[in-house]
Design an enzyme around this catalytic site. Structure first.
Site, short mmCIF file in Angstrom:
data_model
loop_
_atom_site.label_atom_id
_atom_site.label_comp_id
_atom_site.label_asym_id
_atom_site.label_seq_id
_atom_site.Cartn_x
_atom_site.Cartn_y
_atom_site.Cartn_z
N GLY A 1 0.83 -1.21 0.00
CA GLY A 1 0.00 0.00 0.00
C GLY A 1 0.86 1.25 0.00
N SER A 2 0.31 2.31 0.56
CA SER A 2 0.97 3.62 0.46
C SER A 2 2.34 3.64 1.10
CB SER A 2 0.11 4.67 1.12
OG SER A 2 -1.19 4.57 0.62
N THR A 3 2.60 2.71 2.01
CA THR A 3 3.93 2.65 2.61
C THR A 3 4.98 2.65 1.51
OG1 THR A 3 2.93 1.27 4.27
CG2 THR A 3 5.30 1.38 4.27
N SER B 1 -5.96 4.49 -1.46
CA SER B 1 -4.92 4.56 -0.45
C SER B 1 -5.04 5.83 0.32
CB SER B 1 -3.56 4.51 -1.12
OG SER B 1 -2.80 3.52 -0.49
N LYS C 1 4.95 4.18 -1.22
CA LYS C 1 5.17 5.47 -1.89
C LYS C 1 6.50 6.07 -1.48
CE LYS C 1 0.32 6.52 -2.40
NZ LYS C 1 -0.82 6.95 -1.62
#
Lengths: 660, 388
Positions: free
Chosen positions: A311-313, A659, A315
């Site tokens: 997920g956004s982690t 997200s 990014k």
């Protein structure tokens, strides 16, 4: 000789013969003489024969002496095993000298970084009997009952009365009980020495420790990974785990899991400079003492074998890549408008809150998916894949556990534009939590990709330094981390600020602990159902934090699998609402344990140093990425985006991923 | 010494006065050791072959008792009776041994036994003492009556025995019988050339056996190259000795003995070594040596060539058997299945040894001979004059 001659001539028998021979006329003197000679010869030869036998028996005696005392061949251990019991038996010599030598345990202990015992082998004995040698079964079973309270007297009596030659009476009794039974002096009772692996802390660190089988061979965890090492040397194996930290993480993650009724959870604390793992838990867990009774779901180590879409982690990795490759800069801006790819639309949860273009710090703070996808597109598929390879996201995480899974990544063939975009915000790829923590550590520690380890680097024996002379006066050698530089110091510094920004002003506000300058990134991904599609409202939410951001020391990761919304989360099941508070509690508790105390006095100064403007000014003479300058944006995107804009009514429900 | 009045002229009293007490005592000691070691060795073996331990012990007690009675009975017989008995015995034993070839009981790859209700009988065990006396008779007294050299007849009988034992095969027994025959010829004063020829023949025969018989070859090779191949038996035996040391582990404390194949029979000496140590083993060796050497030295005083040859033949067989057993247990010579007299388990063995020792005792007894010797008994140092 004279004596014998006398005897020959004078012996009655010789005379007899002479006399007997007399009447025979044809026997002459010569023949008689020959007869005497013959008897002489016989007697001499009898003597020779006697000497010969003396020699033969002498040789036997000599060989006997060789075999018994001069060069005795020692019996093999198993041949005399019952004779020398490996118990502290009532050995008169030993008792007199006050020596109570413990039997040798074959398997080494496992201890944590502070010396706390995590796994230890204890001497035990099996009691068995030869009923044919037992004189009074009733008396024996009564006496045994006094020493072994759990013994079933009737069953023991039956066993002892049977016509067999071997029956087990009790298993795994302690050395004290063994001595007590031995002191009863009952013939026909025997002991079989053994050892049992015990995990005094039970559930704590059970996934790391694993367990052993009935023959004391490791079957999971470090028990399996270091099986040979544990059997070869009796020196304890010192792990990097800190029992206190592990306990805190276990308690807090378990509390969060219960609070949000999550199916499973996972927590990791890692030293970002050495790669040492201080705590690693996976829930549900099991008691290592009863590994065989644990269901497979409990045995499953989510931290290393569980593969989740980050997920956004992720990014953070996306931005790190763009910054390091010089594709994007802190001042560049990216479009947030939803992107249509085939039948999917990449969009954000709260699109209407976002302006059409977000600066790079804003992209991270507000966690915009389309903007991240644009960054990914600017880098391109080939460079993205190379980068992933370099960061170790395409291979198994090197860790001292047999349970280390391979990430699920798209093949080169499928690494197309949609893959580039989804990977940019952590979808379409599944990584183990440990891989995420490892990658995060690299972004904050100055750009070194570490090899995570479960072994304490401060333990000399773990480093194979035992041969080197130990200088007691010398300061403890600074643990050396194995690692490879993947980012520049400068990029790392920028990323630190961005991570701090996410907590101070972004989605990870709940992760803040006053005085610890927490930085971090939330990540929520939709769970994949068994049939392959994404499940609505079933999330895997994770928060990856690092503290203190002014001098990063530890990375803390908490992941909740399928948390339920509560009143306090206002219906949200995203990481900022459930995982981030858990991380916050963990940091507040483990900071003092790790000798880090909250610095509230200089908070303002430090925060000022870490601050990064949400919209950094563009240096003179540079044309930033932004509206009208989006080189990575493929041609096919533009009409779509325009279409989207013109419609102004995105098919939000069709979005596959979102997200925060 | 005797404890029985000299005026007592009963059969038993005369026997007790004339018997060799030292020899009798030594044999008694050996039988005693036999009991003790059988107690030590039999439980493990009984357990392994699935027989009852009590039956094992009971049988051996019975065998040894019968052996003791046999010794006493045989030692009472006169020289003439023993001579006749042995000549007949040789015939029967040869026939019985030949019978094993046809209807023998096969134990461990050799047909040496005849199955009887209580025990299995090994006729060649009885052949050995009988043939020794037969040879002595042929060499000394045959000539007086028939004018054909007895040596050729003896060699003829030997050839028959050679053929039968080779067919069984029982190379150990054959070697002992051959060695006994050669010793008898040697003591009889045979030309050294022939003695050496005989020895050479024996060596040649062993080389032949080594080439022809696979089990002989494997044993010799194991002896010569202990590090190659399977030498479990001898290795275990030596470990038993090593475990025993000087004083031994103590009665019933032996452990290696439990793993020793044939601990009760061929390897009983190793059991003695483990439980009672080098001291008792030396004592056992000494007793065997004492019996053999004492008998041979005693024969030096003897004048009757038949008695000299017969007794020396018997005692050589006895001594060699003990040597081969102890020597192979200690890895001094290649492993050879041969019992240790009185100490190993076994009925045939105990009886044949009892027969041997009984005959030796009878032959070396102080005798009142036939009346024609009476007139010469006036020699002042002659013991015989006192006897009358």
């Amino acid at each position: 000789m004279r004596y014998r001659d006398d005897r020959n001539q004078g012996s009655p028998r010789a005379q007899e013969r002479e006399n007997r021979a007399e009447p025979q006329p044809h026997v002459n003197i010569k023949k008689k003489k020959k007869n005497y000679n013959r008897m002489d010869k016989t007697r001499a030869r009898l003597l020779i024969t006697a000497c010969g036998f003396c020699c033969l028996y002498g040789a036997v005696s000599f060989k006997l002496t060789m075999a018994t005392i001069l060069m005795p061949l020692a019996p093999q251990k198993q041949q005399i095993a019952p004779q020398v019991p490996a118990i502290p038996k009532s050995d008169p010599k030993g008792v007199m000298s006050g020596d109570f030598a413990l039997p040798q345990i074959k398997r080494a202990s496992i201890i944590d970084r502070n010396g706390q015992i995590l796994a230890i082998s204890l001497p035990v004995a099996q009691v068995y009997a030869n009923p044919l040698e037992i004189i009074d079964p009733a008396d024996v079973s009564k006496k045994l009952k006094e020493i072994l309270p759990k013994l079933d007297v009737n069953q023991t009596y039956e066993r002892l009365s049977s016509k067999k030659q071997f029956v087990y009476l009790a298993r795994d009794i302690s050395p004290q009980q063994e001595v007590a039974i031995n002191n009863l002096g009952i013939p026909g009772l025997y002991f079989e020495a053994g050892e049992r692996r015990r995990y005094p802390l039970g559930r704590l660190a059970s996934h790391i420790l694993g367990s052993v089988d009935i023959d004391d061979h490791g079957i999971a965890g470090v028990e399996k990974y270091f099986d040979q090492r544990l059997m070869d040397t009796r020196h304890p194996l010192r792990l990097s785990i800190d029992t206190h930290v592990q306990t805190v993480v276990q308690e807090e993650v378990e509390a969060a899991k219960n609070k949000f009724q999550a199916e499973a959870a996972c927590g990791i604390v890692m030293d970002v400079h050495t790669g040492e793992i201080l705590a690693m838990i996976s829930l549900p867990d099991y008691d290592s003492n009863q590994f065989s009774k644990a269901p497979p779901n409990s045995r499953f180590n989510r931290a290393t074998t569980g593969m989740y879409e980050p997920g956004s982690t992720f990014k953070l990795q996306n931005v790190a890549m763009a910054l390091e490759l010089g594709v994007a800069h802190i001042w560049d801006r990216f479009a947030t408008a939803p992107i249509r790819v085939g039948r999917f639309t990449i969009k954000d949860l709260r699109t209407d809150h976002f302006p059409p273009y977000l600066s790079l710090p804003e992209v991270m703070a507000y966690s915009s998916n389309p903007a991240s996808a644009h960054i990914g597109l600017d880098v391109g598929a080939e460079r993205q894949r190379e980068w992933m390879q370099r960061m170790g996201f395409l291979a198994r995480v090197p860790i001292e556990l047999p349970e280390s899974g391979r990430p699920i990544v798209p093949s080169i063939k499928n690494w197309g534009i949609s893959t580039v975009m989804t990977i940019a915000f952590g979808h379409g790829i599944a990584e183990s939590p440990l891989a995420i923590v490892r990658g995060t550590a690299a972004t904050v520690n100055g750009g070194i990709l570490l090899k995570p380890t479960l072994l304490s680097l401060q333990d000399i024996s773990n480093n194979d330094l035992s041969q080197q002379p130990v200088d007691n006066n010398a300061p403890t050698p600074q643990p050396k981390a194995q690692g490879e530089r993947v980012l520049s110091e400068k990029t790392s510094e920028t990323l630190r600020k961005i991570l701090r920004l996410d907590v101070t002003k972004g989605t990870g506000k709940n992760g803040e602990v006053p005085g610890y300058f927490v930085g971090g990134k939330t990540g929520t991904s939709e769970k994949v159902s068994k049939s392959g599609g994404y499940l609505k409202h079933v999330n895997v939410s994770a928060f990856t934090a690092v503290f203190p951001m002014n001098d990063p020391k530890y990375a803390v990761y908490v992941m909740l699998d399928s948390p339920k919304p509560t009143k306090e989360t206002h219906g949200w099941t995203t990481a900022g609402w459930n995982a981030a508070p858990a991380v916050s509690k963990i940091i507040g508790r483990i900071g003092p344990i790790l000798n880090l105390f909250p610095n509230t006095k200089d908070a303002a100064t430090i925060d000022a140093q870490l601050a990064i403007p949400l919209r950094p000014p563009v240096p003179r003479g540079i044309r930033p990425l932004g509206p009208g300058n989006d080189p990575g944006d493929p041609r096919l995107n533009r009409p779509e985006k325009n279409k989207e804009k013109s419609k102004k009514k995105p098919s939000a429900k069709a979005s596959s991923t979102r997200s925060q | 010494m005797s404890g029985i009045s000299r005026s007592d002229n009963s059969l038993l009293a005369r026997w007790w006065r004339n018997i060799d007490h030292w020899m009798l005592g030594s044999v008694g000691l050996l039988i005693g050791f036999g009991y003790i070691l059988m107690m030590a060795a039999s439980p493990a073996v009984a357990q392994r072959i699935g027989a009852s331990r009590d039956v094992f012990i009971f049988k051996q007690v019975m065998f040894l008792s019968i052996a003791a009675l046999t010794i006493i009975f045989i030692s009472m017989l006169s020289t003439q009776t023993i001579k006749k008995l042995s000549i007949v015995g040789t015939f029967i034993a040869i026939l019985a041994t030949a019978y094993t070839l046809v209807h023998g009981m096969d134990i461990k790859g050799a047909k040496r036994w005849i199955a009887l209700p209580i025990m299995s009988l090994q006729p060649s065990e009885f052949l050995k003492p009988c043939f020794a006396i037969c040879t002595a008779w042929l060499l000394t007294e045959w000539k007086k009556r028939f004018y054909i050299p007895g040596i050729f007849i003896a060699l003829g009988v030997y050839a028959v025995i050679l053929f039968i034992l080779k067919s069984q095969p029982d190379i150990g027994m054959l070697a002992v019988i051959t060695a006994v025959l050669l010793t008898q010829l040697f003591i009889n004063g045979l030309n050294m050339f022939w003695i050496f020829s005989g020895l050479g023949g024996m060596i040649a025969a062993f080389v032949g056996a080594y080439v022809v018989l696979p089990h002989v070859r494997s044993r010799v090779e194991r002896f010569l190259h202990p590090e190659v191949g399977d030498h479990y038996q001898i290795d275990t035996a030596l470990r038993a000795f090593g475990n025993g040391g000087l004083w031994g582990r103590g009665p019933g404390e032996g452990r290696v003995k439990d793993l020793l194949p044939d601990a009760h029979a061929d390897f009983v000496f190793a059991v003695a070594g483990e439980e009672y140590g080098m001291i008792i083993c030396c004592l056992i060796i000494f007793i065997f040596c004492f019996i053999v050497v004492r008998t041979l030295l005693k024969l030096i005083k003897e004048d009757d060539p038949f008695i000299i040859l017969a007794a020396s033949g018997l005692i050589t067989g006895f001594g060699l058997q003990a040597f081969i057993n102890m020597g192979s247990t200690l890895h001094l010579i290649p492993t050879k299945g041969m019992t240790l007299p009185f100490i190993s388990y076994g009925g045939s063995s105990a009886l044949s040894i009892a027969l041997t020792i009984g005959m030796v005792l009878a032959l070396t007894r102080r005798r009142i001979e036939a009346p024609q010797f009476f007139k010469n008994n006036n020699q002042p140092f002659s013991k015989r004059s006192i006897l009358r």
